[in-house]
Design a protein around this motif. Structure first.
Motif, PDB file in Angstrom:
ATOM      1  N   LEU A 218      50.537  74.748   3.526  1.00 19.19           N
ATOM      2  CA  LEU A 218      51.056  74.476   2.184  1.00 19.19           C
ATOM      3  C   LEU A 218      50.443  73.266   1.498  1.00 19.19           C
ATOM      4  O   LEU A 218      50.507  73.160   0.279  1.00 19.19           O
ATOM      5  CB  LEU A 218      52.579  74.286   2.236  1.00 19.19           C
ATOM      6  N   ILE A 219      49.868  72.350   2.255  1.00 17.03           N
ATOM      7  CA  ILE A 219      49.491  71.066   1.677  1.00 17.03           C
ATOM      8  C   ILE A 219      48.461  71.204   0.562  1.00 17.03           C
ATOM      9  O   ILE A 219      48.472  70.434  -0.411  1.00 17.03           O
ATOM     10  CB  ILE A 219      49.006  70.084   2.773  1.00 17.03           C
ATOM     11  N   HIS A 220      47.581  72.192   0.641  1.00 15.87           N
ATOM     12  CA  HIS A 220      46.587  72.381  -0.406  1.00 15.87           C
ATOM     13  C   HIS A 220      47.088  73.301  -1.512  1.00 15.87           C
ATOM     14  O   HIS A 220      46.344  73.577  -2.463  1.00 15.87           O
ATOM     15  CB  HIS A 220      45.297  72.931   0.195  1.00 15.87           C
ATOM     16  N   ARG A 221      48.334  73.753  -1.373  1.00 14.22           N
ATOM     17  CA  ARG A 221      48.914  74.666  -2.362  1.00 14.22           C
ATOM     18  C   ARG A 221      49.810  73.950  -3.362  1.00 14.22           C
ATOM     19  O   ARG A 221      50.409  74.589  -4.228  1.00 14.22           O
ATOM     20  CB  ARG A 221      49.730  75.743  -1.639  1.00 14.22           C
ATOM     21  N   ASN A 222      49.922  72.652  -3.242  1.00 11.81           N
ATOM     22  CA  ASN A 222      50.773  71.904  -4.151  1.00 11.81           C
ATOM     23  C   ASN A 222      50.058  71.667  -5.480  1.00 11.81           C
ATOM     24  O   ASN A 222      49.731  70.538  -5.862  1.00 11.81           O
ATOM     25  CB  ASN A 222      51.208  70.582  -3.518  1.00 11.81           C
ATOM     26  N   VAL A 223      49.814  72.755  -6.182  1.00 11.22           N
ATOM     27  CA  VAL A 223      49.133  72.736  -7.474  1.00 11.22           C
ATOM     28  C   VAL A 223      49.887  73.668  -8.414  1.00 11.22           C
ATOM     29  O   VAL A 223      50.586  74.588  -7.968  1.00 11.22           O
ATOM     30  CB  VAL A 223      47.665  73.188  -7.341  1.00 11.22           C
ATOM     31  N   PRO A 224      49.794  73.440  -9.716  1.00  8.93           N
ATOM     32  CA  PRO A 224      50.493  74.313 -10.666  1.00  8.93           C
ATOM     33  C   PRO A 224      50.174  75.786 -10.418  1.00  8.93           C
ATOM     34  O   PRO A 224      49.024  76.157 -10.159  1.00  8.93           O
ATOM     35  CB  PRO A 224      49.954  73.843 -12.025  1.00  8.93           C
ATOM     36  N   GLY A 225      51.208  76.610 -10.494  1.00 11.25           N
ATOM     37  CA  GLY A 225      51.052  78.035 -10.259  1.00 11.25           C
ATOM     38  C   GLY A 225      51.460  78.468  -8.866  1.00 11.25           C
ATOM     39  O   GLY A 225      51.670  79.660  -8.623  1.00 11.25           O
ATOM     40  N   GLU A 226      51.596  77.506  -7.938  1.00 12.37           N
ATOM     41  CA  GLU A 226      52.024  77.821  -6.580  1.00 12.37           C
ATOM     42  C   GLU A 226      53.514  77.517  -6.432  1.00 12.37           C
ATOM     43  O   GLU A 226      54.056  76.588  -7.030  1.00 12.37           O
ATOM     44  CB  GLU A 226      51.234  77.003  -5.559  1.00 12.37           C
ATOM     45  N   ARG A 227      54.174  78.297  -5.575  1.00  4.96           N
ATOM     46  CA  ARG A 227      55.624  78.160  -5.397  1.00  4.96           C
ATOM     47  C   ARG A 227      56.022  76.789  -4.859  1.00  4.96           C
ATOM     48  O   ARG A 227      57.020  76.214  -5.281  1.00  4.96           O
ATOM     49  CB  ARG A 227      56.137  79.266  -4.462  1.00  4.96           C
ATOM     50  N   ILE A 228      55.256  76.263  -3.900  1.00  2.16           N
ATOM     51  CA  ILE A 228      55.630  74.973  -3.319  1.00  2.16           C
ATOM     52  C   ILE A 228      55.584  73.875  -4.382  1.00  2.16           C
ATOM     53  O   ILE A 228      56.424  72.956  -4.380  1.00  2.16           O
ATOM     54  CB  ILE A 228      54.731  74.607  -2.104  1.00  2.16           C
ATOM     55  N   HIS A 229      54.654  73.966  -5.303  1.00  2.00           N
ATOM     56  CA  HIS A 229      54.585  73.001  -6.399  1.00  2.00           C
ATOM     57  C   HIS A 229      55.835  73.101  -7.262  1.00  2.00           C
ATOM     58  O   HIS A 229      56.428  72.067  -7.649  1.00  2.00           O
ATOM     59  CB  HIS A 229      53.334  73.259  -7.240  1.00  2.00           C
ATOM     60  N   ASP A 230      56.256  74.319  -7.551  1.00  2.00           N
ATOM     61  CA  ASP A 230      57.462  74.513  -8.367  1.00  2.00           C
ATOM     62  C   ASP A 230      58.693  73.942  -7.668  1.00  2.00           C
ATOM     63  O   ASP A 230      59.542  73.319  -8.305  1.00  2.00           O
ATOM     64  CB  ASP A 230      57.675  76.002  -8.644  1.00  2.00           C
ATOM     65  N   VAL A 231      58.794  74.162  -6.360  1.00  2.00           N
ATOM     66  CA  VAL A 231      59.954  73.673  -5.609  1.00  2.00           C
ATOM     67  C   VAL A 231      59.985  72.157  -5.598  1.00  2.00           C
ATOM     68  O   VAL A 231      61.024  71.530  -5.867  1.00  2.00           O
ATOM     69  CB  VAL A 231      59.952  74.235  -4.179  1.00  2.00           C
ATOM     70  N   LEU A 232      58.867  71.514  -5.278  1.00  2.29           N
ATOM     71  CA  LEU A 232      58.851  70.053  -5.224  1.00  2.29           C
ATOM     72  C   LEU A 232      59.112  69.445  -6.593  1.00  2.29           C
ATOM     73  O   LEU A 232      59.787  68.408  -6.703  1.00  2.29           O
ATOM     74  CB  LEU A 232      57.520  69.563  -4.662  1.00  2.29           C
TER      75      LEU A 232
ATOM     76  N   THR B 127      60.393  81.452  -0.709  1.00  6.59           N
ATOM     77  CA  THR B 127      60.545  80.519  -1.824  1.00  6.59           C
ATOM     78  C   THR B 127      59.300  79.656  -2.021  1.00  6.59           C
ATOM     79  O   THR B 127      59.026  79.196  -3.135  1.00  6.59           O
ATOM     80  CB  THR B 127      61.768  79.599  -1.582  1.00  6.59           C
ATOM     81  N   VAL B 128      58.532  79.445  -0.953  1.00 10.43           N
ATOM     82  CA  VAL B 128      57.379  78.547  -1.020  1.00 10.43           C
ATOM     83  C   VAL B 128      56.063  79.214  -0.606  1.00 10.43           C
ATOM     84  O   VAL B 128      55.007  78.570  -0.653  1.00 10.43           O
ATOM     85  CB  VAL B 128      57.591  77.305  -0.137  1.00 10.43           C
ATOM     86  N   ALA B 129      56.098  80.465  -0.213  1.00 16.32           N
ATOM     87  CA  ALA B 129      54.903  81.135   0.322  1.00 16.32           C
ATOM     88  C   ALA B 129      53.750  81.081  -0.678  1.00 16.32           C
ATOM     89  O   ALA B 129      53.941  81.255  -1.891  1.00 16.32           O
ATOM     90  CB  ALA B 129      55.216  82.591   0.648  1.00 16.32           C
ATOM     91  N   PRO B 130      52.537  80.824  -0.193  1.00 15.56           N
ATOM     92  CA  PRO B 130      51.376  80.775  -1.100  1.00 15.56           C
ATOM     93  C   PRO B 130      51.187  82.082  -1.862  1.00 15.56           C
ATOM     94  O   PRO B 130      51.434  83.162  -1.323  1.00 15.56           O
ATOM     95  CB  PRO B 130      50.199  80.528  -0.159  1.00 15.56           C
ATOM     96  N   ARG B 131      50.778  81.950  -3.094  1.00 17.13           N
ATOM     97  CA  ARG B 131      50.511  83.138  -3.911  1.00 17.13           C
ATOM     98  C   ARG B 131      49.088  83.629  -3.658  1.00 17.13           C
ATOM     99  O   ARG B 131      48.213  82.866  -3.284  1.00 17.13           O
ATOM    100  CB  ARG B 131      50.677  82.803  -5.393  1.00 17.13           C
TER     101      ARG B 131
END
Length: 274
Positions: free
Chosen positions: A203-217, A270-274
């Protein structure tokens, strides 16, 4: 025991310090995979340069399941030798750990070698995959998960050096990720989104706009700010207020009883990469 074959994987950096993994240990101690197992065996995979965190893990889970046993596995044979020397001191009563701790150390990697073909109820692999590429993560999960007991859990994640910021993914015995847990020391917490620096490799490289983990954080940070009015009552009250607001917005947040510990668990979807 590797049967003469080289362990699968690469040696960790070995920087794990005492009490660094206390947050995930508390979570494992209460997990049904351990509590309901007829063979409560736990593997601490990649424990690092010293064996103390493996002993700490046993100390914590044995309070809940006295029959629990922990096997520490490391790729580097020198680390295994050092951990065995430390365990000899434990057996001699020279440390604060119980001399009869059900702990031992061996050499191994993602293949999780265990005598007699035993299968662990839990595999803890913290701060192991940080040095791998994201494309290697699923393969590592599969290699470890296949060794689990039915109903077992692989706990794979990351934390900071002091154990105050942590996150981990729970993966079932079919190698399917089930949840993400964030665990934070609430005292002096500026914002929950600081965990972005300590997300698991998946997930660490997925914390960008458009990814679920970014939305959650982003949502957690927003509600933490909105709950600032609760700060005079303490950080726990503020954290619980933020999570209640998230739940009211429709976020699936089980394990409410653990919110007071600074934890937040969401289903993997809820956080799975798109």
């Amino acid at each position: 025991m590797t049967g003469g074959r080289a362990p699968i994987g690469r040696a960790t950096r070995g920087t794990t310090g005492t009490n660094r993994l206390r947050r995930v240990d508390r979570w494992i101690a209460r997990h049904p995979a351990l509590r309901r197992s007829d063979d409560p065996l736990v593997v601490d995979l990649g424990y690092g340069a010293r064996g103390w965190t493996t002993l700490e893990l046993w100390s914590r889970i044995s309070r809940v399941h006295p029959a629990a046993e922990v096997v520490g596995l490391e790729i580097d044979p020198a680390r295994v030798d050092r951990a065995r020397e430390e365990l000899a001191r434990v057996r001699a009563g020279e440390t604060s750990f119980a001399p009869d701790a059900r702990v031992h150390f061996d050499r191994g990697g993602f293949e999780v070698p265990l005598p007699g073909g035993r299968r662990p109820a839990v595999i803890r692999a913290m701060n192991v995959l940080r040095q791998y590429d994201e494309t290697e993560v699923v393969n590592a999960w599969e290699r470890m998960a296949v060794r689990l007991q039915p109903g077992g859990v692989l706990v794979e994640g990351t934390c900071d050096e002091r154990g105050r910021i942590a996150s981990w993914i729970a993966i079932d015995h079919t190698a399917h990720p089930r949840s993400l847990t964030i665990s934070l020391r609430l005292a002096d917490l500026e914002r929950p989104g600081i965990v972005a620096e300590r997300l698991p490799k998946a997930l660490i490289h997925r914390n960008v706009p458009g990814e679920r983990i970014h939305d959650v954080l982003q949502a957690v940070d927003d509600e933490w700010e909105r709950a600032a009015g609760l700060a005079p009552f303490g950080p726990v009250q503020r954290w619980e207020g933020a999570l209640r607001a998230l739940r009211a917005r429709g976020m699936d947040l089980p394990d409410r009883g653990r919110w007071r510990l600074g934890e937040m668990t969401v289903p993997w979807e809820t956080v799975a990469p798109r």
